[in-house]
Scaffold this motif. Sequence first.
Motif, PDB file in Angstrom:
ATOM      1  N   ARG A  71      63.992  34.833  25.757  1.00  0.00           N
ATOM      2  CA  ARG A  71      63.356  35.311  27.071  1.00  0.00           C
ATOM      3  C   ARG A  71      64.035  36.824  27.262  1.00  0.00           C
ATOM      4  O   ARG A  71      63.395  37.430  28.092  1.00  0.00           O
ATOM      5  CB  ARG A  71      63.676  34.385  28.164  1.00  0.00           C
ATOM      6  N   SER A  72      65.374  37.167  27.015  1.00  0.00           N
ATOM      7  CA  SER A  72      65.478  38.487  27.286  1.00  0.00           C
ATOM      8  C   SER A  72      64.919  39.677  26.628  1.00  0.00           C
ATOM      9  O   SER A  72      64.990  40.810  26.989  1.00  0.00           O
ATOM     10  CB  SER A  72      67.195  38.651  26.952  1.00  0.00           C
ATOM     11  N   LEU A  73      63.849  39.316  25.718  1.00  0.00           N
ATOM     12  CA  LEU A  73      63.051  40.068  24.893  1.00  0.00           C
ATOM     13  C   LEU A  73      61.813  40.414  25.977  1.00  0.00           C
ATOM     14  O   LEU A  73      60.799  41.287  25.584  1.00  0.00           O
ATOM     15  CB  LEU A  73      62.645  39.755  23.565  1.00  0.00           C
ATOM     16  N   ILE A  74      61.598  39.674  27.085  1.00  0.00           N
ATOM     17  CA  ILE A  74      60.634  39.864  27.775  1.00  0.00           C
ATOM     18  C   ILE A  74      60.807  41.251  28.675  1.00  0.00           C
ATOM     19  O   ILE A  74      61.878  40.976  29.453  1.00  0.00           O
ATOM     20  CB  ILE A  74      60.308  38.606  28.762  1.00  0.00           C
ATOM     21  N   THR A  75      59.827  42.041  28.711  1.00  0.00           N
ATOM     22  CA  THR A  75      60.143  43.468  29.414  1.00  0.00           C
ATOM     23  C   THR A  75      58.656  43.499  29.930  1.00  0.00           C
ATOM     24  O   THR A  75      57.710  43.203  29.703  1.00  0.00           O
ATOM     25  CB  THR A  75      60.518  44.554  28.546  1.00  0.00           C
ATOM     26  N   GLY A  76      58.787  44.646  30.893  1.00  0.00           N
ATOM     27  CA  GLY A  76      57.534  44.684  31.628  1.00  0.00           C
ATOM     28  C   GLY A  76      57.379  44.958  33.053  1.00  0.00           C
ATOM     29  O   GLY A  76      58.572  44.284  33.847  1.00  0.00           O
ATOM     30  N   VAL A  77      56.234  44.730  33.761  1.00  0.00           N
ATOM     31  CA  VAL A  77      56.113  45.064  35.040  1.00  0.00           C
ATOM     32  C   VAL A  77      55.381  43.593  35.503  1.00  0.00           C
ATOM     33  O   VAL A  77      54.101  43.515  34.927  1.00  0.00           O
ATOM     34  CB  VAL A  77      55.310  46.277  35.659  1.00  0.00           C
ATOM     35  N   VAL A  78      55.617  43.009  36.504  1.00  0.00           N
ATOM     36  CA  VAL A  78      54.774  41.843  37.106  1.00  0.00           C
ATOM     37  C   VAL A  78      54.859  42.055  38.742  1.00  0.00           C
ATOM     38  O   VAL A  78      55.972  41.958  38.999  1.00  0.00           O
ATOM     39  CB  VAL A  78      55.137  40.566  36.588  1.00  0.00           C
ATOM     40  N   CYS A  79      53.835  42.019  39.173  1.00  0.00           N
ATOM     41  CA  CYS A  79      53.777  42.332  40.662  1.00  0.00           C
ATOM     42  C   CYS A  79      54.540  43.473  41.165  1.00  0.00           C
ATOM     43  O   CYS A  79      55.510  43.517  42.080  1.00  0.00           O
ATOM     44  CB  CYS A  79      54.347  41.030  41.554  1.00  0.00           C
ATOM     45  N   GLY A  80      54.452  44.469  40.379  1.00  0.00           N
ATOM     46  CA  GLY A  80      55.178  45.606  41.113  1.00  0.00           C
ATOM     47  C   GLY A  80      56.649  45.615  40.540  1.00  0.00           C
ATOM     48  O   GLY A  80      57.410  46.604  40.981  1.00  0.00           O
ATOM     49  N   VAL A  81      57.129  44.677  39.888  1.00  0.00           N
ATOM     50  CA  VAL A  81      58.756  44.387  39.633  1.00  0.00           C
ATOM     51  C   VAL A  81      58.732  44.605  38.169  1.00  0.00           C
ATOM     52  O   VAL A  81      58.264  43.663  37.516  1.00  0.00           O
ATOM     53  CB  VAL A  81      59.105  43.227  40.272  1.00  0.00           C
ATOM     54  N   ARG A  82      59.887  45.439  37.367  1.00  0.00           N
ATOM     55  CA  ARG A  82      60.275  45.395  36.441  1.00  0.00           C
ATOM     56  C   ARG A  82      61.034  44.334  36.127  1.00  0.00           C
ATOM     57  O   ARG A  82      62.170  44.048  36.559  1.00  0.00           O
ATOM     58  CB  ARG A  82      60.832  46.720  35.900  1.00  0.00           C
ATOM     59  N   VAL A  83      60.738  43.197  35.193  1.00  0.00           N
ATOM     60  CA  VAL A  83      61.148  42.039  35.010  1.00  0.00           C
ATOM     61  C   VAL A  83      62.655  41.982  34.485  1.00  0.00           C
ATOM     62  O   VAL A  83      63.638  41.377  35.231  1.00  0.00           O
ATOM     63  CB  VAL A  83      60.305  41.003  34.132  1.00  0.00           C
ATOM     64  N   GLU A  84      62.970  42.950  33.729  1.00  0.00           N
ATOM     65  CA  GLU A  84      64.274  43.244  33.196  1.00  0.00           C
ATOM     66  C   GLU A  84      65.358  43.651  34.281  1.00  0.00           C
ATOM     67  O   GLU A  84      66.502  43.695  33.816  1.00  0.00           O
ATOM     68  CB  GLU A  84      64.297  43.835  31.909  1.00  0.00           C
ATOM     69  N   ASP A  85      64.573  44.225  35.178  1.00  0.00           N
ATOM     70  CA  ASP A  85      65.639  44.745  36.203  1.00  0.00           C
ATOM     71  C   ASP A  85      66.001  44.032  37.435  1.00  0.00           C
ATOM     72  O   ASP A  85      66.708  44.060  38.337  1.00  0.00           O
ATOM     73  CB  ASP A  85      65.100  46.202  36.882  1.00  0.00           C
ATOM     74  N   VAL A  86      65.259  42.768  37.379  1.00  0.00           N
ATOM     75  CA  VAL A  86      65.323  41.720  38.367  1.00  0.00           C
ATOM     76  C   VAL A  86      66.851  41.033  38.153  1.00  0.00           C
ATOM     77  O   VAL A  86      67.490  40.850  37.287  1.00  0.00           O
ATOM     78  CB  VAL A  86      64.540  40.385  38.610  1.00  0.00           C
ATOM     79  N   GLU A  87      67.744  41.246  39.433  1.00  0.00           N
ATOM     80  CA  GLU A  87      69.213  40.972  39.340  1.00  0.00           C
ATOM     81  C   GLU A  87      69.411  39.598  39.675  1.00  0.00           C
ATOM     82  O   GLU A  87      70.405  39.144  38.890  1.00  0.00           O
ATOM     83  CB  GLU A  87      69.982  41.997  40.354  1.00  0.00           C
ATOM     84  N   GLU A  88      68.653  38.835  40.533  1.00  0.00           N
ATOM     85  CA  GLU A  88      68.910  37.500  40.974  1.00  0.00           C
ATOM     86  C   GLU A  88      68.400  36.709  39.567  1.00  0.00           C
ATOM     87  O   GLU A  88      67.300  36.613  39.298  1.00  0.00           O
ATOM     88  CB  GLU A  88      68.492  37.204  42.192  1.00  0.00           C
ATOM     89  N   PRO A  89      69.241  35.797  39.161  1.00  0.00           N
ATOM     90  CA  PRO A  89      68.950  34.971  37.891  1.00  0.00           C
ATOM     91  C   PRO A  89      67.825  34.049  37.810  1.00  0.00           C
ATOM     92  O   PRO A  89      67.009  34.189  37.217  1.00  0.00           O
ATOM     93  CB  PRO A  89      69.982  34.177  37.562  1.00  0.00           C
ATOM     94  N   THR A  90      67.637  33.429  38.992  1.00  0.00           N
ATOM     95  CA  THR A  90      66.441  32.399  39.344  1.00  0.00           C
ATOM     96  C   THR A  90      65.274  33.424  39.233  1.00  0.00           C
ATOM     97  O   THR A  90      64.116  32.667  38.735  1.00  0.00           O
ATOM     98  CB  THR A  90      66.733  31.421  40.304  1.00  0.00           C
ATOM     99  N   MET A  91      65.254  34.208  40.047  1.00  0.00           N
ATOM    100  CA  MET A  91      64.131  34.961  40.281  1.00  0.00           C
ATOM    101  C   MET A  91      63.840  35.624  39.279  1.00  0.00           C
ATOM    102  O   MET A  91      62.556  35.713  38.763  1.00  0.00           O
ATOM    103  CB  MET A  91      64.339  36.033  41.479  1.00  0.00           C
ATOM    104  N   GLN A  92      64.475  36.063  38.278  1.00  0.00           N
ATOM    105  CA  GLN A  92      64.275  36.754  37.008  1.00  0.00           C
ATOM    106  C   GLN A  92      63.592  35.865  35.913  1.00  0.00           C
ATOM    107  O   GLN A  92      62.540  35.980  35.353  1.00  0.00           O
ATOM    108  CB  GLN A  92      65.378  37.181  36.207  1.00  0.00           C
ATOM    109  N   GLU A  93      63.926  34.312  36.147  1.00  0.00           N
ATOM    110  CA  GLU A  93      63.521  33.352  35.338  1.00  0.00           C
ATOM    111  C   GLU A  93      61.977  33.346  35.636  1.00  0.00           C
ATOM    112  O   GLU A  93      61.070  33.016  35.016  1.00  0.00           O
ATOM    113  CB  GLU A  93      64.093  32.195  35.292  1.00  0.00           C
ATOM    114  N   ILE A  94      61.713  33.181  37.142  1.00  0.00           N
ATOM    115  CA  ILE A  94      60.462  32.982  37.697  1.00  0.00           C
ATOM    116  C   ILE A  94      59.481  34.057  37.327  1.00  0.00           C
ATOM    117  O   ILE A  94      58.366  34.048  36.921  1.00  0.00           O
ATOM    118  CB  ILE A  94      60.512  33.066  39.144  1.00  0.00           C
ATOM    119  N   ARG A  95      59.989  35.654  37.310  1.00  0.00           N
ATOM    120  CA  ARG A  95      59.613  36.578  36.879  1.00  0.00           C
ATOM    121  C   ARG A  95      59.147  36.593  35.459  1.00  0.00           C
ATOM    122  O   ARG A  95      57.935  37.003  34.891  1.00  0.00           O
ATOM    123  CB  ARG A  95      59.858  37.779  37.128  1.00  0.00           C
TER     124      ARG A  95
END
Length: 117
Positions: A71-95
């Motif tokens: 899943r760490s290979l998942i990159t890009g933008v969703v809802c205006g947020v770059r998924v690889e830059d989301v710091e909170e772990p659970t929110m990153q999983e959701i993204r």
Amino acid sequence: MKKHRIYTTSFGSVYPHYVAKAQKKGRTQAEVDEIVRWLTGHSEDGLATVIADGTDMETLFAQAPRMNPSRSLITGVVCGVRVEDVEEPTMQEIRYLDKLVDELARGKAMEKILRTP
């Protein structure tokens, strides 16, 4: 800090939106299920259980049988947020899940969505 309300939202209430988004673009519920199972490690029965029993989004990821290491290979933008830059772990999983469903709806091949070599 207050948790985002998506954490306490049941996966069973979000899941139909993922399916509808995919189906609107000619994809299937089975493909959405495959994505969720790939990401979380749930079996078909396990996925059906978390959809039906009211498991919230936070618990879905916290108690997932085996989060996919790719899943760490998942990159890009969703809802205006770059998924690889989301710091909170659970929110990153959701993204990550949001991004995978977006890729499915855009017509990307399952092999590419599931980061298969």
